[in-house]
Motif scaffolding. Structure first.
Motif, PDB file in Angstrom:
ATOM      1  N   PRO A   1       0.798  -1.227   0.000  1.00 19.02           N
ATOM      2  CA  PRO A   1       0.000   0.000   0.000  1.00 19.02           C
ATOM      3  C   PRO A   1       0.830   1.276   0.000  1.00 19.02           C
ATOM      4  N   GLN A   2       2.106   1.201   0.433  1.00 16.35           N
ATOM      5  CA  GLN A   2       2.959   2.394   0.382  1.00 16.35           C
ATOM      6  C   GLN A   2       3.628   2.567  -0.977  1.00 16.35           C
ATOM      7  N   GLY A   3       3.394   1.628  -1.903  1.00 17.12           N
ATOM      8  CA  GLY A   3       4.151   1.594  -3.144  1.00 17.12           C
ATOM      9  C   GLY A   3       3.994   2.805  -4.040  1.00 17.12           C
TER      10      GLY A   3
ATOM     11  N   SER B   1      10.871   5.683  -8.513  1.00 20.77           N
ATOM     12  CA  SER B   1       9.665   5.204  -7.848  1.00 20.77           C
ATOM     13  C   SER B   1       9.928   3.848  -7.208  1.00 20.77           C
ATOM     14  N   ARG B   2       9.139   3.524  -6.200  1.00 18.36           N
ATOM     15  CA  ARG B   2       9.236   2.205  -5.568  1.00 18.36           C
ATOM     16  C   ARG B   2       8.938   1.085  -6.568  1.00 18.36           C
ATOM     17  N   PRO B   3       7.910   1.209  -7.429  1.00 20.97           N
ATOM     18  CA  PRO B   3       7.652   0.124  -8.383  1.00 20.97           C
ATOM     19  C   PRO B   3       8.832  -0.164  -9.311  1.00 20.97           C
ATOM     20  N   LEU B   4       9.640   0.840  -9.649  1.00 25.60           N
ATOM     21  CA  LEU B   4      10.789   0.585 -10.511  1.00 25.60           C
ATOM     22  C   LEU B   4      11.807  -0.313  -9.801  1.00 25.60           C
ATOM     23  N   VAL B   5      12.029  -0.055  -8.511  1.00 28.61           N
ATOM     24  CA  VAL B   5      12.953  -0.903  -7.743  1.00 28.61           C
ATOM     25  C   VAL B   5      12.401  -2.325  -7.663  1.00 28.61           C
TER      26      VAL B   5
END
Length: 325
Positions: A55-57, A118-122
């Motif tokens: 949820p923090q993504g 972004s977090r999704p890229l990591v």
């Protein structure tokens, strides 16, 4: 419904949770187990995008130096790949402007690498490299653990319920890693199976994040890459503005997060979000975004308290189970 049993392996590890913690655990375990299975509740994605179970993504994330070094050691070359996709390598002190407790922190060339994205890229790059580098690791998506089976102080197997409607699946295991995060059911399972339930510590914070993506103004005159505005007591509002990788249009983007503790949360409206920014301890973020073009809706995440499960104090745990993340 009768569960289908997998082929028995004396060296099979099962990781519950496809978070970064779970994926990193799988990368380490692949050197010690013949087979490693990661059970991920979410569906697989072709491109970087937030996962429902994270949820923090959709919000601001910081990858600090120790995490960067660990990722680089386990996945050599991953940061070159991320930079090719738009991750920005900066100096963690010189390029960051941070207002904290009434003053701007000193800036100087520190030599500390600081990657902004972004977090999704990591997540996406870690997952991609794990599967590419580790042929004995398998990620099983849309799978949720329904129960554990124990015997003689050990977890013998996990029973998995696929969300696709397929029959229950029983995976035998020599090690179970719980990386299922804040929603973990492991403490409840331990109590049900006669083990000691870990004590839970809580610190009430009542923090909320509201985030929006903006298009960057390429003509903005600045000598920094990222900015954080922190309050002084009794103020409760925080603000962040970071560059992240370009979107599908190829244009540079800001991720802007307005945060607040003890209920001072930014609303998910244009007026409320801008009012939160206007009332930060410094006006700089507000001055940037008041004329910037928003290119996303609002994302919000709230949590009442930080939690710590004290597994370190438990004297009666399954001998082949660990918890991470």
């Amino acid at each position: 419904m009768k569960a289908q049993r997998s082929g028995h392996s004396q060296q099979q590890a099962v990781v519950i949770g496809g978070s970064i913690a779970g994926l990193m655990a799988a990368r380490v375990l692949r050197e010690h187990f013949r087979s490693v299975i990661v059970l991920d509740r979410d569906a697989a994605t072709r491109n970087p995008e937030p996962h429902k179970s994270v949820p923090q993504g959709a919000h601001i994330h910081v990858l600090l130096s120790k995490g960067r070094k660990t990722l680089a050691r386990l996945f050599p070359g991953i940061f070159a790949d991320m930079q090719a996709d738009g991750s920005l390598n900066t100096d963690g002190v010189e390029d960051m402007v941070w207002f904290h407790s009434g003053v701007w922190k000193a800036r100087y060339k520190s030599g500390i690498d600081y990657f902004l994205q972004s977090r999704p890229l990591v997540d996406w790059h870690v997952r991609r490299r794990l599967l590419a580098d580790c042929p004995n690791v398998r990620i099983q998506n849309q799978s949720e653990v329904q129960e554990l089976k124990t015997d003689s102080g050990r977890i013998q197997s996990v029973v998995v319920r696929p969300r696709s409607g397929h029959p229950l699946q029983e995976l035998e295991c020599d090690l179970v890693v719980d990386a299922s995060g804040r929603g973990t059911r492991m403490p409840r399972w331990l109590a049900e199976y006669g083990f000691e339930r870990p004590e839970e510590e809580k610190v009430v914070v009542n923090i909320g994040y509201t985030t929006r993506i903006y298009e960057q103004d390429e003509e903005l005159d600045r000598d920094w890459t990222a900015m954080m505005i922190y309050p002084s007591a009794p103020q409760k509002r925080l603000g962040y503005i970071y560059p992240i990788e370009p979107g599908p249009s190829g244009k540079s983007r800001w991720i802007v997060t307005m945060a607040g503790a003890h209920g001072a949360h930014a609303p998910m409206t244009d007026e409320g979000f801008m009012d939160h920014a206007r009332n930060l301890a410094q006006p700089h973020i507000y001055n940037i975004i008041q004329n910037a073009k928003p290119i996303s809706g609002f994302s919000a995440f709230k949590f009442p308290a930080t939690r710590r499960l004290r597994y370190d104090r438990v004297k009666n745990l399954p001998e082949n189970m660990v918890a991470v993340g």
